[in-house]
Scaffold this active site. Structure first.
Site, PDB file in Angstrom:
ATOM      1  N   ASP A  21       0.858  -1.180   0.000  1.00 41.38           N
ATOM      2  CA  ASP A  21       0.000   0.000   0.000  1.00 41.38           C
ATOM      3  C   ASP A  21       0.896   1.233   0.000  1.00 41.38           C
ATOM      4  O   ASP A  21       1.718   1.414   0.901  1.00 41.38           O
ATOM      5  CB  ASP A  21      -0.903  -0.020   1.240  1.00 41.38           C
ATOM      6  CG  ASP A  21      -1.962   1.061   1.209  1.00 41.38           C
ATOM      7  OD1 ASP A  21      -2.268   1.561   0.119  1.00 41.38           O
ATOM      8  OD2 ASP A  21      -2.480   1.407   2.286  1.00 41.38           O
ATOM      9  N   ASP A 154      -3.266   2.640  -5.855  1.00 36.06           N
ATOM     10  CA  ASP A 154      -2.178   2.722  -4.877  1.00 36.06           C
ATOM     11  C   ASP A 154      -1.930   1.445  -4.094  1.00 36.06           C
ATOM     12  O   ASP A 154      -1.194   1.468  -3.102  1.00 36.06           O
ATOM     13  CB  ASP A 154      -2.443   3.867  -3.900  1.00 36.06           C
ATOM     14  CG  ASP A 154      -3.736   3.677  -3.111  1.00 36.06           C
ATOM     15  OD1 ASP A 154      -4.526   2.772  -3.452  1.00 36.06           O
ATOM     16  OD2 ASP A 154      -3.960   4.437  -2.147  1.00 36.06           O
ATOM     17  N   GLU A 155      -2.505   0.321  -4.514  1.00 38.35           N
ATOM     18  CA  GLU A 155      -2.265  -0.916  -3.760  1.00 38.35           C
ATOM     19  C   GLU A 155      -2.273  -2.128  -4.674  1.00 38.35           C
ATOM     20  O   GLU A 155      -2.955  -2.160  -5.706  1.00 38.35           O
ATOM     21  CB  GLU A 155      -3.286  -1.102  -2.633  1.00 38.35           C
ATOM     22  CG  GLU A 155      -4.707  -1.276  -3.097  1.00 38.35           C
ATOM     23  CD  GLU A 155      -5.656  -1.599  -1.952  1.00 38.35           C
ATOM     24  OE1 GLU A 155      -5.305  -2.438  -1.101  1.00 38.35           O
ATOM     25  OE2 GLU A 155      -6.752  -1.015  -1.921  1.00 38.35           O
TER      26      GLU A 155
END
Length: 436
Positions: A21, A154-155
Site C-alpha cells: 500500500d 495505490d495498492e
C-alpha cells in the site's frame, strides 16, 4: 555394484503473499512537486489541478519573479490555500499523516475536515500524475516479482512464494528490496505486509505505516491478529461490526471463539461461514494477475445541490461529461458494456440507482448518454441532487459478445414508477428533452 542415490524431498515452500500500500499516495505525489510542504498537515481533494491558473495567480502575486513548472518548489508556504477557507461539497481524497493525527481521513467531507484541522493546506487532485506514478511503481514491482494483482491506483497484492528472497525472514528481505526499488524509481514510500494469504497480508500492511514492513507467520494468529477489532478484517463493514458488537463480539479473537454454526444462524450461511474462516485466518484466494473489470463508472459530488429543472443546463453538461469520461475509460481499456445505469444522491443523502440492459454492447458516449438518460427519467427529478454518477456494466471485449448483432432489447432492473407515485410536477419528459 552401482551405488543408488536416494533423493531427499525438499520441504514445501511456505505460501507468502504480500499486500503493498503506497503511503498517503495522492498527497505524496503532490509533495514531490511541493517539497516545502513536507511535515505539514496536507489534504488532497475538492477539485482537479489547474496548473495554468496556479501560475497565473503566482505571476499576479509576484510579478517580478519567473514562475513555471520548474519553480513550484519555491512557492512560499503562505501562498497555499488553507482548509479552513474551503466552502463546498468536496471530499478528501487523502491526507498526510500530519493531518490524520487530527482525525482527517479519506472520503471525509472537506467541511468536516476543516473543523478537525483548519490549519491544513488544501491541494487539488492531479489524476494524470497519480496515474503516471501508479504505472511506474507497479512496473517496478513486476520487474522483481511478476505475480502481482492490481487492486487500485495505490495498492497491489504480490505472490512472494517462489520469488528469490521471498522466503527469507518470512518475506522481509524481498519486501525491503521492493521498497527500495520503488523509492529509487518514484521517490515515494510504501508499507508492505507479508502473510500466508491475502486476508492477513492486507491487515499486516497497516501495522507499521508509513514505510513499514510487517511479517505474519502461521503461528502469529493469536498474538498479532486476534487482539484486533473485527473491523480490521477487510469485509466486515460498519453494519456487520455493529451487529457483532451487539452480540458482545468486539475482537477477532472473540469472533474466532464463536461456533461456526452460531455464526451461520445469526449471519447467514455464506457470510457466517466466511466470518468463521476469516477469524481463523483462512483465505485461499490466489493472486490474480489478470482480472476482468465488472463495471466502470464515473460520479461527481456537486459544489451545491442541483435541480433538474432549475439547473438543467448545468446538470445536463455534467451528465454529458460523465458519460464521455466513462466512454473514454471503456475505450482506453478495450471494453464495451450492455448495462447502462445511473446513481443519484439526493439532498437528504438518500441514494437511488437505476439501470437498463441493452442487446448490444456499446462504448459510444452519445449512446451511453441516451440510455442513461432513460434511467434518469425513472427517478424523482423534482428533488435536488448532491451527487450524480453514470455506470456501464456487463463488460465485454469487442467481438466477443455473443449477443452482438442480436435483436435490441431492454430489461430495466427496476420498474418505472406508476402514475400514482409521480408528483404532479414530475414532468420528466421535459427535463432532458435532448435525451430522446
Amino acid at each position: 555394484m552401482l551405488d543408488t542415490v536416494t533423493s531427499v524431498p525438499q520441504p514445501a515452500r511456505e505460501r507468502r503473499i504480500a499486500h503493498l500500500d503506497m503511503d498517503a499516495f495522492f498527497a505524496s505525489v503532490e509533495l514531490l512537486r511541493y517539497p516545502q510542504l513536507r511535515g505539514l498537515p496536507l489534504v488532497i481533494g475538492g477539485s482537479r489541478r489547474n496548473e495554468a491558473a496556479l501560475l497565473e495567480r503566482l505571476r499576479a502575486t509576484w510579478p517580478d519573479q519567473a514562475w513555471g513548472p520548474d519553480t513550484l518548489d519555491r512557492i512560499p508556504v503562505e501562498f497555499f490555500p488553507l482548509l479552513k477557507d474551503y466552502t463546498g461539497r468536496g471530499v478528501a481524497t487523502t491526507a498526510t499523516y500530519a493531518a490524520r493525527q487530527f482525525g482527517v481521513g479519506s472520503a471525509m467531507g472537506l467541511m468536516k475536515a476543516a473543523k478537525l484541522c483548519p490549519q491544513a493546506i488544501l491541494l487539488p487532485v492531479d489524476f494524470d500524475e497519480v496515474r503516471r506514478i501508479s504505472r511506474l511503481f507497479k512496473r517496478t514491482i513486476t520487474e522483481i516479482a511478476p505475480v502481482m494483482e492490481d487492486r487500485g491506483v495505490d495498492e497491489v497484492y504480490i505472490d512472494f512464494t517462489d520469488v528469490p528472497g521471498g522466503q527469507r525472514e518470512g518475506g522481509r528481505v524481498l519486501a525491503r528490496l521492493i521498497q527500495k526499488s520503488i523509492f529509487d524509481a518514484t521517490g515515494l514510500t510504501c508499507s508492505i505486509g507479508v502473510a500466508p494469504n491475502k486476508l492477513l497480508a492486507k491487515m499486516a500492511s497497516e501495522f507499521n505505516k508509513p514505510n513499514g514492513i510487517s511479517i505474519v507467520r502461521p503461528g502469529d494468529l493469536q498474538t498479532l491478529i486476534w487482539p484486533l477489532p473485527c473491523r480490521k478484517i477487510n469485509g466486515i463493514g460498519p453494519k456487520a461490526d455493529a451487529k457483532l458488537q451487539g452480540h458482545g463480539i468486539r475482537t477477532i479473537g472473540e469472533l474466532a471463539a464463536r461456533d461456526k454454526a452460531w455464526l451461520i444462524e445469526h449471519f447467514g450461511k455464506s457470510y457466517g461461514a466466511w466470518l468463521h474462516a476469516a477469524a481463523w485466518g483462512r483465505d485461499d484466494r490466489p493472486v490474480v494477475t489478470e482480472s476482468e473489470p465488472v463495471s466502470m463508472s464515473r460520479e461527481t459530488t456537486f459544489e451545491r445541490d442541483l435541480h433538474a429543472v432549475h439547473d438543467r443546463a448545468e446538470l445536463g453538461a455534467i451528465f454529458t461529461r460523465l458519460c464521455e469520461q466513462v466512454a473514454g475509460d471503456l475505450r482506453r481499456k478495450g471494453y464495451r458494456g450492455r448495462t447502462i445505469g445511473i446513481k443519484i444522491t439526493y439532498d437528504n443523502f438518500e441514494k437511488v440507482t437505476r439501470d437498463t440492459t441493452i442487446g448490444t454492447a456499446i462504448d459510444d458516449p452519445a449512446e451511453i448518454r441516451r440510455h442513461a438518460g432513460r434511467c434518469l427519467k425513472r427517478v424523482d427529478l423534482t428533488r435536488r441532487f448532491r451527487l450524480l454518477g453514470v455506470r456501464v456494466g456487463k463488460l465485454v471485449k469487442p467481438g466477443t459478445d455473443p449477443l452482438d448483432g442480436g435483436r435490441y432489447s431492454e430489461a430495466p432492473s427496476a420498474s418505472p414508477r406508476s402514475a400514482r407515485d409521480r408528483s404532479p410536477d414530475d414532468h420528466t419528459d421535459l427535463l432532458f428533452p435532448e435525451l430522446g
